[in-house]
Design an enzyme around this catalytic site. Sequence first.
Site, short mmCIF file in Angstrom:
data_model
loop_
_atom_site.label_atom_id
_atom_site.label_comp_id
_atom_site.label_asym_id
_atom_site.label_seq_id
_atom_site.Cartn_x
_atom_site.Cartn_y
_atom_site.Cartn_z
N ARG A 170 0.84 -1.19 0.00
CA ARG A 170 0.00 0.00 0.00
C ARG A 170 0.88 1.25 0.00
O ARG A 170 1.88 1.31 0.73
CB ARG A 170 -0.88 0.06 1.25
N HIS A 186 2.55 -3.08 5.34
CA HIS A 186 2.04 -2.97 3.97
C HIS A 186 2.75 -1.84 3.23
O HIS A 186 2.89 -1.89 2.01
CB HIS A 186 0.53 -2.70 3.99
N ASP A 193 -2.37 -9.82 3.46
CA ASP A 193 -3.54 -10.20 4.24
C ASP A 193 -4.21 -11.37 3.52
O ASP A 193 -4.52 -11.28 2.33
CB ASP A 193 -4.52 -9.03 4.36
N TYR A 220 -6.88 -10.56 17.49
CA TYR A 220 -6.11 -9.30 17.47
C TYR A 220 -7.03 -8.24 16.89
O TYR A 220 -7.78 -8.51 15.94
CB TYR A 220 -4.85 -9.46 16.60
N HIS A 223 -8.61 -7.89 13.12
CA HIS A 223 -8.06 -8.99 12.32
C HIS A 223 -8.89 -10.27 12.43
O HIS A 223 -8.37 -11.36 12.23
CB HIS A 223 -6.61 -9.27 12.74
N ASP A 225 -11.27 -10.99 10.40
CA ASP A 225 -11.74 -11.37 9.07
C ASP A 225 -10.59 -11.65 8.10
O ASP A 225 -10.81 -11.77 6.90
CB ASP A 225 -12.63 -10.27 8.49
N HIS A 226 -9.39 -11.81 8.64
CA HIS A 226 -8.25 -12.18 7.80
C HIS A 226 -7.05 -12.53 8.68
O HIS A 226 -7.06 -12.29 9.89
CB HIS A 226 -7.87 -11.04 6.85
N HIS A 228 -2.97 -11.73 8.80
CA HIS A 228 -1.94 -10.84 8.26
C HIS A 228 -0.56 -11.45 8.51
O HIS A 228 -0.25 -11.88 9.61
CB HIS A 228 -2.05 -9.48 8.97
#
Length: 244
Positions: A170, A186, A193, A220, A223, A225-226, A228
Amino acid sequence: MFRRVSRLLLSFVMLMTGAVIGVGATAGAAHADSCYTWNRTLSEGSSGSDVTQLQIRVAGWVTSGERLSYDGQYGARTTAAVKKFQAAYGLGADGVAGPATFSKIYALQDADCTPVHFTYAELNKCNSDWSGGAVSAATAKSNALKTMWKLEAMRHALGDVPLTISSGFRSRACNSAVGGSSTSRHLYGDAADLTGSPSFCRLAQQARTHGFSEILGPGYPDHNDHTHVALDPSPYWSAPNCGI
């Protein structure tokens, strides 16, 4: 797909040709590759840029919590990583990178040096020129390549189950737009992710043995939904719902 199948067939033919003519452990590369070609057998004590290129491709084959350096020095850790890579792909696990090992690597990479199951586009859904992050565009792209090879190892260890990447590199603008931390990895290009299957906890647990020093997952903040994963100079794992 056709190109990848052709590469696999070519690597197999070259490997079998080497076996027929009796290519030994001291022989050179099995064949020229459109990404990168190794011209000598590498083993403990070797050094140079060709060792670094090898380290990039085997850095995902380490023990829990370990990170392999990209220092061009073929030491005990590189030997151990090569052994794990060889064993994972059914090769003789002697820790020496010769024709059979290189042929397998050639079969696993595309012409741009990315592993066959991942692309730069998957690791950069922000801006195509890799600019605007915390490091130069060239460094961010290089970091992403290293991350992809670790993900390739993780994918294979999970039984070649596809891994879905929802976010990679990113720029600061992209990171701000999604509410990312100002110190997010990122911004460096070395983070990914992961969503989809396997479960987020399974991904977080598996990532521990593939060279990722930052692992954040369920439990965490933000987090759930994914999962990292990243390469952070200050190692930190936290996925409380997964026992990490």
